[in-house]
Scaffold this motif. Structure first.
Motif, mmCIF file in Angstrom:
data_model
loop_
_atom_site.group_PDB
_atom_site.id
_atom_site.type_symbol
_atom_site.label_atom_id
_atom_site.label_comp_id
_atom_site.label_asym_id
_atom_site.label_seq_id
_atom_site.Cartn_x
_atom_site.Cartn_y
_atom_site.Cartn_z
ATOM 1 N N GLN A 36 0.844 -1.214 0.000
ATOM 2 C CA GLN A 36 0.000 0.000 0.000
ATOM 3 C C GLN A 36 0.870 1.251 0.000
ATOM 4 O O GLN A 36 0.614 2.205 -0.723
ATOM 5 N N LYS A 37 1.937 1.203 0.815
ATOM 6 C CA LYS A 37 2.829 2.358 0.925
ATOM 7 C C LYS A 37 3.511 2.621 -0.424
ATOM 8 O O LYS A 37 3.618 3.766 -0.880
ATOM 9 N N GLU A 89 1.115 4.125 -2.680
ATOM 10 C CA GLU A 89 0.842 5.482 -2.221
ATOM 11 C C GLU A 89 1.925 6.426 -2.760
ATOM 12 O O GLU A 89 1.653 7.542 -3.196
ATOM 13 N N LEU A 124 -5.989 0.459 -6.115
ATOM 14 C CA LEU A 124 -5.304 -0.751 -5.632
ATOM 15 C C LEU A 124 -5.854 -2.033 -6.244
ATOM 16 O O LEU A 124 -5.132 -2.960 -6.534
ATOM 17 N N ASN A 138 1.204 7.555 -6.024
ATOM 18 C CA ASN A 138 -0.115 8.183 -6.071
ATOM 19 C C ASN A 138 -1.187 7.303 -6.701
ATOM 20 O O ASN A 138 -1.976 7.750 -7.521
ATOM 21 N N SER A 192 -3.115 5.145 -4.647
ATOM 22 C CA SER A 192 -3.862 4.537 -3.534
ATOM 23 C C SER A 192 -5.308 4.261 -3.903
ATOM 24 O O SER A 192 -5.953 3.380 -3.330
ATOM 25 N N GLU A 193 -5.802 4.981 -4.888
ATOM 26 C CA GLU A 193 -7.215 4.830 -5.251
ATOM 27 C C GLU A 193 -7.477 3.627 -6.145
ATOM 28 O O GLU A 193 -8.614 3.259 -6.357
#
Lengths: 788, 248
Positions: free
Chosen positions: B135-136, B139, B147, B142, B144-145
């Motif tokens: 996730q990191k 992130e 996944l 950019n 994160s939306e």
């Protein structure tokens, strides 16, 4: 078609050689199994037909007690009768010098001077008998082979109560005894039984048959009505102790051959059908893949103005070329194994000649069916190739879209490692392909089950017949029914621990218009040495009264327990009796009718008469017993179940061993072909993905798992499916090979399942290893630079 | 944007040598002729620096990158990565080397189509020793939306950012990028370059980018020009441009 396109064709073939070979091998198996089974079937049929024709196999057969010769013109006048050949036939006790137990020989009279006769002899070794030499005999080739007899050897036989020395002058085959078994037996035992031909004069005087005969063979003129002839013949022979005439269909040897041919015909249809189905699917798989990778090439060809039909034909030709290779190979292999199988059949079925040749018709049909299957397989792929508009075809195919698999949608994803998720999603993306692959592999599983099933079935039959039904060490039988006191005489023989007498009476059972010629077997209801056992090992107790029929016999007569059956006894006073059917028992072998011995004796009003006895023998004294039985004139012979079983197992091991080896090989090739092609196609579709993973630091082993996991799952899923399918096929076989002779029990042993699993897994692993070997040459750099 | 871990004056000067290549040659035999992809190249890459390898196609830059990444072996010469001698390594050791130390970004992303963005990253973190959380990593690029989107559901730029996340998630010592913007349009290409720069600064990952696009050179610490298999120039930028300021 332009030459350049042909060159492309050959290079494509060369490039895909691994898959081409795998498909061609499966095709070869299909064609081979078809050619093999059809060739064997046709050869046996042709051999049988020409043998029957050239050696004048009779059409109608009849036995009687004693028929005066003057009656022959009356028989010859029956409309439809062409040739009447009276004979003297008698089962006698013989002593083979090298065989411990007494044996029996079926003595058949032949003219002193060789003339054309029905059921003519084919002299294999030695010569025909010489006129006037009454001690000269010709023996059957099987008997000679099994005991190592040669012309010049001599044997002894009890003729007219006296031991007589007989000189073997020749060995011969007869169309009447292609399958040579003792009357009433199911398995050949040529160590203890064989046909012996001797001059008619010798038999006439020996059996007080001057001016008479006791056996009749008849040939019919074309168009004759066999049933009418039989009816009229029976009417004539009735007062002379006729046992009921019958046609070829009921002639023992012919009956067995016809049964075997029927089985060959069944398996010659089912097994090739399986292969051809798989062939069609594999061709489809390989071609679809090829079309996908060649989208752009197809587009360019179309852009240059090649017609759809040219391009379609180009791909179809590829399929047909692959198949042609398989047909050529399969024809050779099928021809070879067919010859082997046909030759093996001659161990059971003795023919003087073997007509084995490759029929053009078989080859043509095999080719047509295979090309048809391949074309069907190729059709949709080819159709896809030509239906693409050039502009669209030139663009790379849209990236594969995936979705979360069913397992994950069920919320199980936490339990699935990524590598498994990849596998499951790939499977789900192309469910149809996965299902077809499972089906293809399960066919090979099923084929193996069927192959091994025959061993299981035979084993079960042996278990039932030789371990549960017949538990005696030996059976002694008499030439004629013997009075009650014989029971005690037997008990006083050396080595006899236990004796269970039996009575066997030839009879015709009749229910309305249905009738069967068989024998009533009277046994001791409390006997331990012979019991009634159904195919599931249930032991039946004989009721004090009434008949017990095997289910096969009951069904053929259309009777149920409680019905009254008319029994025409074909011996002695020939009474006609009405006997109720007490029960049916589902035995695996034969068409038998059982009664309690006491009740049978009572019905025949004959006191304690017996035909023979089953014996439990003290091993230490067996030789002494057999020696004494050999010298006892009334003894027709001795059956040793152990020896029959041994002989049976030996021949069976050879024939079944060979055919099972072929089935195993073919099934392994199917499994191999399916898994190999599946994995190769995955590799070509996902090569880029796997190379990327290698670059990211995944080891070869790890990506092999991702590649082969799919095939492994498909294979594992195919195993239970294949088990079910195999069980179904076996069931189909038990119903289609449910002859009167044998009822195959539907038993599949754990060993069969385990062995099948092992073979399939080995074939899959082998093909997997071959594919992973290609992973070594995966070009990691190329893959990074190019877009698929 | 976060503070740079290393200030500019430190990069490439005080950093230790990560790769040390000496006398690298690579010869391909094409039919009857030998083709030199690399001719006796000497090169050092320093810890934390951002290097652009610039050159026309056929200049040998991809060959050089492949050799550094343990994908290819030189015909002669030596390559030392820290204390690993890559020339003597066998296939198993090279696989291990890539697994532990190298992050790759490709021109055509090379994502696994059957795995979601998150899973593509997880794939690598599962086999890494001290990874970022997937996730990191996403992130950082950019994403994160997105996944749970499959590659087929992502745009080219998004796919390339997943590829970058996948490459950095294992905290590689070196990030090797082969034409990372080659398949992307102008704005998307810049976006991807920004991500690369950000990773370089935040994680201090030594980054080498191959390109034939000279404009990209402006964002590097050092620019290495290749032609016909030889290094013809090594140039140090006094100031690195932000990707936003590049234009081509």
């Amino acid at each position: 078609m332009p030459g350049a396109l042909n060159r492309k064709l050959f290079r494509d073939l060369l490039h895909m050689r691994g898959q081409v070979i795998a498909v061609a091998l499966v095709v070869a198996c299909g064609v081979a199994s078809f050619v093999l089974l059809r060739n064997t079937y046709r050869s046996l049929l042709a051999t049988k037909t020409s043998y029957y024709y050239e050696y004048r196999f009779a059409d109608v057969f009849a036995q009687a007690k004693r028929v005066p010769k003057w009656i022959i013109p009356r028989i010859a006048e029956i409309p439809g009768v062409a040739v009447v050949q009276p004979r003297i036939v008698s089962l006698v006790t013989v002593d083979f010098p090298n065989v411990e137990q007494p044996a029996s020989g079926l003595m058949i009279s032949i003219p002193e001077k060789r003339t054309q006769m029905l059921n003519d002899l084919h002299i294999e070794m030695g010569r025909y008998i010489e006129p006037g030499k009454r001690d000269e005999i010709i023996i059957s080739t099987s008997l000679a082979d099994r005991n190592g007899f040669k012309p010049g050897d001599s044997i002894s036989a009890v003729i007219n109560g006296k031991w007589t020395r007989l000189q073997i002058v020749g060995t011969a085959l007869s169309p009447e005894y292609i399958y040579e078994i003792r009357p009433g037996d199911l398995f050949p035992d040529n160590k203890h039984f064989g046909v012996i031909w001797i001059s008619i004069e010798a038999l006439e005087s020996a059996f007080n048959m001057e001016g008479a005969f006791n056996d009749l063979t008849i040939s019919l003129s074309p168009g004759a009505n066999e049933q009418k002839v039989i009816t009229m013949l029976d009417a004539i022979l009735k007062e002379y102790g006729g046992l009921g005439a019958y046609g070829r269909a009921d002639q023992t040897s012919n009956y067995f051959i016809v049964n075997e041919l029927a089985e060959l015909q069944v398996s010659g249809t089912i097994i090739p059908a399986i292969f051809l189905g798989v062939t069609a699917f594999l061709i489809h798989l390989v071609l679809s893949r090829l079309v996908r990778t060649q989208r752009d090439q197809i587009a360019v060809l179309k852009a240059f103005g090649f017609s759809n039909s040219t391009i379609g034909w180009h791909f179809l030709k590829l399929a047909l070329l692959v198949v042609s290779g398989g047909i050529a190979l399969g024809t050779l292999v099928g021809w070879y194994f067919g010859l082997q199988l046909t030759e093996l059949y001659t161990e059971f079925f003795r023919f003087p000649l073997l007509e084995y040749d490759m029929s053009g018709q078989v080859l043509l049909i095999a080719s047509l069916i295979t090309f048809g299957a391949a074309s069907i397989g190729a059709l949709s792929a080819v159709n896809k190739a030509v239906s693409l508009p050039p502009a669209e075809a030139m663009r790379p195919e849209a990236p594969a879209s995936f979705q979360a698999s069913l397992l994950e949608r069920l919320g199980l994803q936490r339990f699935l490692p990524l590598s498994i998720r990849i596998i499951v999603r790939n499977l789900e993306r192309n469910v149809v392909k996965a299902v077809l692959t499972i089906f293809g592999i399960s066919l090979s599983v099923a084929l193996l089950i069927v192959g091994f099933y025959f061993f299981d079935a035979i084993d079960q039959i042996i278990q039932i017949q030789f371990k549960t039904v017949f538990r005696e060490d030996a059976t002694v039988f008499f030439n004629e029914p013997r009075p009650a006191r014989t029971r005690y005489e037997i008990m006083s023989l050396p080595g006899v621990i236990k004796s269970e007498p039996y009575r066997i009476v030839p009879a015709r059972l009749r229910n309305g218009h249905r009738s069967r010629r068989t024998a009533l077997l009277g046994i001791d209801p409390n006997g331990e040495l012979q019991r009634l056992v159904d195919k599931d090992f249930n032991i039946y107790r004989l009721p004090p009264d009434g008949l017990i029929l095997t289910t096969t016999l009951g069904e053929s007569l259309g009777v149920r327990p409680g019905d009254i059956l008319t029994v025409e006894v074909l011996e002695g006073e020939r009474p006609v009796l009405q006997i109720p059917v007490a029960d049916l028992v589902n035995e695996v072998l034969g068409m038998s009718a059982y009664m309690s011995l006491q009740s049978l004796n009572r019905l025949l009003q004959e006191g304690g008469t017996i035909s023979g006895a089953r014996l439990m023998v003290d091993d230490a004294q067996a030789s002494k017993l057999y020696g004494q039985l050999k010298l006892t004139p009334g003894v027709g012979g001795v059956l040793i179940p152990g020896s029959i079983l041994e002989n049976f197992n030996e021949t069976l091991a050879r024939t079944m061993g060979t055919s099972t080896a072929v089935i195993v090989l073919f099934a392994a090739i199917i499994a191999f072909g399916m898994v190999y092609n599946g994995a190769r196609i995955s590799l070509s579709e996902r090569g880029r993905e796997l190379a990327s993973l290698r670059v990211l630091g995944f080891t070869k082993r790890e990506i092999s798992v991702m590649l082969l996991g799919e095939q492994a799952i498909l294979t594992l899923l195919a195993v239970p499916t294949g088990y079910l399918l195999g069980f179904g096929l076996c069931y189909l076989l038990t119903t289609s090979i449910d002859t009167e002779m044998i009822r195959l029990p539907l038993v599949i042993s754990g060993k069969t399942y385990a062995l099948t699993f092992l073979i399939i897994v080995c074939a899959a692993i082998l093909s997997g290893l071959l594919v992973t070997w290609r992973l070594r040459s995966l070009d990691l750099i190329e893959v990074l630079k190019t877009r698929e | 944007m976060n503070q740079p871990i290393l200030n500019e004056s430190q990069i490439g000067r005080t950093g230790e040598v990560v790769f040390r290549a000496r006398g690298l040659s690579k010869v391909y035999r094409l039919g009857e002729v030998d083709v030199y992809a690399l001719r006796s190249v000497d090169l050092d890459l320093y810890e934390g620096e951002f290097v652009v390898l610039l050159g026309p196609s056929g200049s040998g830059k991809s060959t050089l990158l492949n050799i550094l990444g343990g994908l290819d072996a030189p015909t002669s010469g030596e390559v030392i990565f820290r204390d690993h001698n890559l020339i003597q390594a066998d296939d198993r050791e090279l696989t291990q080397f890539r697994r532990e130390h190298v992050g790759f970004v490709f021109q055509f992303y090379n994502l696994i189509p059957s795995l979601t963005a998150l899973e593509n990253v997880e794939l690598v973190t599962e086999i890494a020793k001290n990874p970022l959380s997937p996730q990191k990593a996403l992130e950082m690029v950019n994403l994160s939306e997105r996944l749970h989107h499959f590659p087929a559901q992502l745009s080219g730029g998004e796919q390339q950012r997943v590829a970058i996340a996948r490459a950095i998630a294992k905290r590689p010592d070196v990030l090797l990028c082969d034409e990372p913007t080659g398949a992307l349009d102008y704005p998307t290409g810049k976006l991807v370059l920004e991500v690369l720069q950000q990773v370089n600064q935040e994680l201090g990952t030594t980054t080498a980018v191959i390109t034939h696009n000279a404009a990209i050179a402006g964002m590097a610490d050092r620019v290495i020009r290749l032609r016909s298999g030889q290094i013809i120039e090594i140039h140090r930028n006094e100031t690195r441009l932000a990707p936003a300021d590049l234009s081509w």
